[in-house]
Write a protein that holds these residues in place. Sequence first.
Motif, PDB file in Angstrom:
ATOM      1  N   ILE A 138     -66.429  -5.162 -69.709  1.00 46.27           N
ATOM      2  CA  ILE A 138     -65.715  -4.592 -68.566  1.00 46.27           C
ATOM      3  C   ILE A 138     -64.236  -4.568 -68.914  1.00 46.27           C
ATOM      4  N   VAL A 139     -63.643  -3.394 -68.840  1.00 49.83           N
ATOM      5  CA  VAL A 139     -62.218  -3.219 -69.151  1.00 49.83           C
ATOM      6  C   VAL A 139     -61.493  -2.862 -67.863  1.00 49.83           C
ATOM      7  N   ASN A 140     -60.526  -3.667 -67.499  1.00 43.48           N
ATOM      8  CA  ASN A 140     -59.728  -3.401 -66.308  1.00 43.48           C
ATOM      9  C   ASN A 140     -58.311  -3.007 -66.715  1.00 43.48           C
ATOM     10  N   ILE A 141     -57.920  -1.790 -66.338  1.00 41.89           N
ATOM     11  CA  ILE A 141     -56.564  -1.335 -66.658  1.00 41.89           C
ATOM     12  C   ILE A 141     -55.630  -1.892 -65.597  1.00 41.89           C
ATOM     13  N   ALA A 142     -54.867  -2.882 -65.958  1.00 39.17           N
ATOM     14  CA  ALA A 142     -53.879  -3.477 -65.055  1.00 39.17           C
ATOM     15  C   ALA A 142     -52.527  -2.814 -65.336  1.00 39.17           C
ATOM     16  N   SER A 143     -51.503  -3.590 -65.569  1.00 40.82           N
ATOM     17  CA  SER A 143     -50.177  -3.009 -65.815  1.00 40.82           C
ATOM     18  C   SER A 143     -49.204  -4.111 -66.188  1.00 40.82           C
ATOM     19  N   ALA A 169     -60.531 -14.565 -63.681  1.00 41.46           N
ATOM     20  CA  ALA A 169     -61.622 -15.366 -63.132  1.00 41.46           C
ATOM     21  C   ALA A 169     -62.978 -14.783 -63.522  1.00 41.46           C
ATOM     22  N   LEU A 170     -63.083 -13.449 -63.446  1.00 37.80           N
ATOM     23  CA  LEU A 170     -64.349 -12.797 -63.772  1.00 37.80           C
ATOM     24  C   LEU A 170     -64.739 -13.038 -65.226  1.00 37.80           C
ATOM     25  N   ARG A 171     -63.751 -13.071 -66.108  1.00 38.42           N
ATOM     26  CA  ARG A 171     -64.016 -13.312 -67.532  1.00 38.42           C
ATOM     27  C   ARG A 171     -64.739 -14.646 -67.731  1.00 38.42           C
TER      28      ARG A 171
END
Length: 263
Positions: A138-143, A169-171
Motif C-alpha cells: 500500500i503506497v500512500n502519497i503524503a507530502s 500505524a498501519l505499517r
Amino acid sequence: MDLTDKVVLVTGGSGGLGEEICYEAAKKGAIVIVCARRINLIGKVKEQCEELSGKAAYAFQLDVAQPESVSSMLEKVQNEVGSVDVLVNNAGFGIFSDFVSFDMQKAYQMFEVNVLGMMVLTQQIALGMLEAGKPGTIVNIASMAGKMATPKTAVYSATKFAVLGFSNALRLELKPAGIHVMTVNPGPIATNFFEQADPSGNYLANLGNMVLEPDVLAKAIIKGVQKSKREINRPRVMAAASQLYNLFPKVGDWLAGGIFNQK
C-alpha cells in the motif's frame, strides 16, 4: 516485489503524478487499474498502459470522497480483475490560503478526499489482501507539508500529517501479514495540482529547481515498491530541512516561514 502480472490500482490516475505512476507500473509488466473522477481522461491512460505492458489494463471511475463510489469500483475490480497486489493512494487536492479566511466547506472536502476517503478504500483493499493471503503493498502519497508546515497550508498540512500518522500505524499492523506500507512525501510537483492550490502560479515560479517532475518521481515510487522502501522524500533539500525542523524547531520555523515559504 516483481511487478510482472501484479495488479496495481492507482487513484487519481487521470493526470499528473498518478498518470505517470500508471505508466511506470505498466513498463514493469503490471496489470494497471486506473481510477479517477474524470472518466473522460482515464480511458486514454488505460490504453497507454496496455501499449506499455502488452497486457490488459482497466479504467474505473472513482470519487474517493463517496463511500458508495468506492464500493461500486471495488465490486467491478473483483468481478473483472481479481485481488489487488499494490494500491497507490494518490488522489488528493490542496488549497493554499490563510486559515482565518479559509472556506471551511473546502476544509471538510479536503479531509474527505485526502484522509477519510483514502482510509475507506485502504481498509477494503487491505481486507482483500488479507483474505488472499499473499504479500501486498500500500503506497500512500503524503507530502512534505505533512512533515514541515508552511504559511497558507494549515488545512492541507493537517490532512497530510494525518496521512503520515495513519500510514505509520498501519505499517506496523499489517507487517505480520506480509503487507508493506510505503509513504511518499513530495514537495511541489509540476502538475495541475497547483491550478487549484495556487491559481496565481507564483508558488511554482518562485521555487525554481526545487519543483519535481512527475515522471521522475513516479520512477522512484515504483522502484520503492519493488524494493519495499519505507518512505520516499523529495526533493532531498526539503527532506533535509524537515529533519532539521525536528531537531531544531526554532530554526525550522525560520526556514518554513522564509526560504520554503514562496506562496
